[in-house]
Design a protein around this motif. Structure first.
Motif, PDB file in Angstrom:
ATOM      1  N   ALA A  38       0.714  -1.139   0.082  1.00  0.00           N
ATOM      2  CA  ALA A  38       0.044  -0.040   0.064  1.00  0.00           C
ATOM      3  C   ALA A  38       0.971   1.345   0.168  1.00  0.00           C
ATOM      4  O   ALA A  38       0.336   2.280  -0.860  1.00  0.00           O
ATOM      5  CB  ALA A  38      -0.799  -0.209   1.076  1.00  0.00           C
ATOM      6  N   ARG A  39       2.061   1.284   0.581  1.00  0.00           N
ATOM      7  CA  ARG A  39       2.864   2.399   0.758  1.00  0.00           C
ATOM      8  C   ARG A  39       3.452   2.516  -0.601  1.00  0.00           C
ATOM      9  O   ARG A  39       3.785   3.721  -0.975  1.00  0.00           O
ATOM     10  CB  ARG A  39       3.981   2.178   1.858  1.00  0.00           C
ATOM     11  N   ALA A  40       3.996   1.416  -1.125  1.00  0.00           N
ATOM     12  CA  ALA A  40       4.887   1.442  -2.204  1.00  0.00           C
ATOM     13  C   ALA A  40       3.863   1.952  -3.815  1.00  0.00           C
ATOM     14  O   ALA A  40       4.205   2.481  -4.394  1.00  0.00           O
ATOM     15  CB  ALA A  40       5.548   0.528  -2.576  1.00  0.00           C
ATOM     16  N   HIS A  41       2.708   1.100  -3.858  1.00  0.00           N
ATOM     17  CA  HIS A  41       2.050   1.158  -4.711  1.00  0.00           C
ATOM     18  C   HIS A  41       0.622   1.699  -4.826  1.00  0.00           C
ATOM     19  O   HIS A  41      -0.093   1.894  -5.801  1.00  0.00           O
ATOM     20  CB  HIS A  41       1.793  -0.153  -5.554  1.00  0.00           C
ATOM     21  N   GLY A  42       0.328   2.335  -3.470  1.00  0.00           N
ATOM     22  CA  GLY A  42      -0.913   3.067  -3.568  1.00  0.00           C
ATOM     23  C   GLY A  42      -2.206   2.060  -3.326  1.00  0.00           C
ATOM     24  O   GLY A  42      -2.189   0.755  -3.318  1.00  0.00           O
ATOM     25  N   ASP A  43      -3.263   2.754  -3.561  1.00  0.00           N
ATOM     26  CA  ASP A  43      -4.503   1.808  -3.516  1.00  0.00           C
ATOM     27  C   ASP A  43      -4.841   1.174  -4.647  1.00  0.00           C
ATOM     28  O   ASP A  43      -5.110  -0.144  -4.501  1.00  0.00           O
ATOM     29  CB  ASP A  43      -5.949   2.773  -3.459  1.00  0.00           C
TER      30      ASP A  43
ATOM     31  N   ARG B  52       0.177   9.975  -4.954  1.00  0.00           N
ATOM     32  CA  ARG B  52       0.730   8.985  -3.759  1.00  0.00           C
ATOM     33  C   ARG B  52      -0.514   8.367  -3.260  1.00  0.00           C
ATOM     34  O   ARG B  52      -0.255   7.018  -2.855  1.00  0.00           O
ATOM     35  CB  ARG B  52       1.314  10.159  -2.626  1.00  0.00           C
ATOM     36  N   GLU B  53      -1.844   8.842  -3.268  1.00  0.00           N
ATOM     37  CA  GLU B  53      -2.950   8.234  -2.712  1.00  0.00           C
ATOM     38  C   GLU B  53      -3.207   6.856  -3.649  1.00  0.00           C
ATOM     39  O   GLU B  53      -3.453   5.765  -3.300  1.00  0.00           O
ATOM     40  CB  GLU B  53      -4.233   9.026  -2.669  1.00  0.00           C
ATOM     41  N   HIS B  55      -1.261   5.819  -6.331  1.00  0.00           N
ATOM     42  CA  HIS B  55      -0.224   4.942  -6.882  1.00  0.00           C
ATOM     43  C   HIS B  55       1.066   4.729  -5.950  1.00  0.00           C
ATOM     44  O   HIS B  55       1.959   4.478  -6.363  1.00  0.00           O
ATOM     45  CB  HIS B  55       0.404   5.303  -8.112  1.00  0.00           C
ATOM     46  N   GLY B  56       0.726   5.307  -4.738  1.00  0.00           N
ATOM     47  CA  GLY B  56       1.911   5.122  -4.010  1.00  0.00           C
ATOM     48  C   GLY B  56       3.106   5.700  -4.017  1.00  0.00           C
ATOM     49  O   GLY B  56       3.039   6.937  -4.724  1.00  0.00           O
ATOM     50  N   GLU B  57       4.131   5.449  -3.293  1.00  0.00           N
ATOM     51  CA  GLU B  57       5.387   6.127  -3.351  1.00  0.00           C
ATOM     52  C   GLU B  57       6.014   6.388  -4.849  1.00  0.00           C
ATOM     53  O   GLU B  57       6.664   7.254  -5.494  1.00  0.00           O
ATOM     54  CB  GLU B  57       6.592   5.660  -2.364  1.00  0.00           C
ATOM     55  N   VAL B  58       5.705   5.007  -5.432  1.00  0.00           N
ATOM     56  CA  VAL B  58       6.315   4.942  -7.112  1.00  0.00           C
ATOM     57  C   VAL B  58       5.465   5.865  -7.937  1.00  0.00           C
ATOM     58  O   VAL B  58       5.943   6.563  -8.909  1.00  0.00           O
ATOM     59  CB  VAL B  58       5.852   3.558  -7.636  1.00  0.00           C
TER      60      VAL B  58
END
Lengths: 169, 127
Positions: A38-43, B52-53, B55-58
């Motif tokens: 979830a942190r790396a690729h989001g929802d 960020r919400e 697709h995240g940090e990438v």
């Protein structure tokens, strides 16, 4: 034939703290990996990866973890594994790291790899023994484990890793 | 695909679908509940937050630039690398709040060429 193909990622859980071994359980590891995705690729990444994501096998003594995911999102999962930093369970948090050993298409190939890997690790452990007594005890432990039915050991894991001085990395 | 050889042509035309490095979008921010109008840095922050919400940090690390911004009409021209075009558009679509007030991103034009955003036949006024 059209079917859902899975990928099985074999990882090793590395932790400094020996107390961490007690709280390694599949739910905690699954939550930690989901959190990292979830942190790396989001929802979007979380929704895609967690369709068929489970912790298939977990060995707390050796820290071996087998994760399953769909074939399309294997790269999302693999890129998120280095971001697993803590393992939380029962209100305690331990720093840890996940090291990927092997990615296979079936559980059987991962098992074959794990058996070979454990054999090599045993040899390394024997070589890194500090003194003769440790060497003797490791040798004895290896010779004494068998696949006989009266013992409760399962046939897959034919190693007993001992907490020797040096941890292989 | 094999075709009969055309008679000797004077020129050759090649069309590449994904040849351009960047994609440009002209977007308009709608704030129906009357939130404070964002400046250019706040708009960039909003876009990166949206990425960020979803697709995240990438996603948040995608190289997105605000090339032009008009605070009066809340119209902006964004540039993104072509591989992140779908991620950016989907993140803008799903961004629903700015400073806890409702907002919406309307994408007016997109093009792999910046010059193409200069003319918009939808806003053409015929006398």
């Amino acid at each position: 034939m059209v079917r859902f193909k899975n990928r099985y990622v074999l990882c090793e859980l590395l932790a400094d703290d020996p107390r961490c071994r007690r709280c390694i359980e599949d739910r905690a590891v699954g939550l930690a990996v989901r959190d990292a995705i979830a942190r790396a690729h989001g929802d979007y990444g979380l929704g895609r990866c967690c369709v068929s994501f489970t912790v298939k096998y977990l060995n707390a003594y050796t820290g071996t973890v087998l994760l399953r995911c769909r074939k399309d999102c294997r790269q999302l999962l693999s890129s998120a594994l280095p971001l697993v930093r803590n393992l939380e369970s029962r209100g305690q948090r331990f720093p840890c790291a996940l090291r990927t050993l092997h990615v296979g298409g079936t559980i059987r190939t991962c098992q074959k790899f794990l058996i070979q890997y454990n054999r090599r690790q045993l040899l390394l452990l024997l070589r890194n023994c500090a003194n003769e007594e440790e060497r003797r005890s490791v040798r004895q432990a290896v010779l004494s484990c068998s696949i006989a039915e009266e013992q409760a050991q399962s046939g897959e894991e034919e190693e007993e890793e001992e907490e020797d001085g040096t941890e292989t990395d | 695909m094999e075709r009969a050889e055309p008679p000797a042509a004077a020129y050759e035309r090649r069309v590449l679908r994904s040849g351009a490095q960047h994609c440009y979008l002209r977007v308009q921010l709608e704030l129906p509940d009357g939130a404070a109008r964002p400046g250019a840095p706040q708009l960039k922050q909003l876009v990166v937050t949206a990425l960020r919400e979803l697709h995240g940090e990438v996603g948040a690390a995608l190289p997105v630039d605000v090339l032009a911004y008009e605070e009066k009409s809340l119209c902006a021209i964004l540039r993104v690398i072509s591989s992140g075009f779908v991620k950016l558009w989907s993140a803008l679509t799903l961004q629903g709040f700015y400073q806890s007030r409702r907002c919406a991103f309307r994408v007016l034009q997109t093009s792999p060429f910046l010059l193409a955003l200069a003319g918009n036949s939808r806003e053409l006024l015929l006398d």
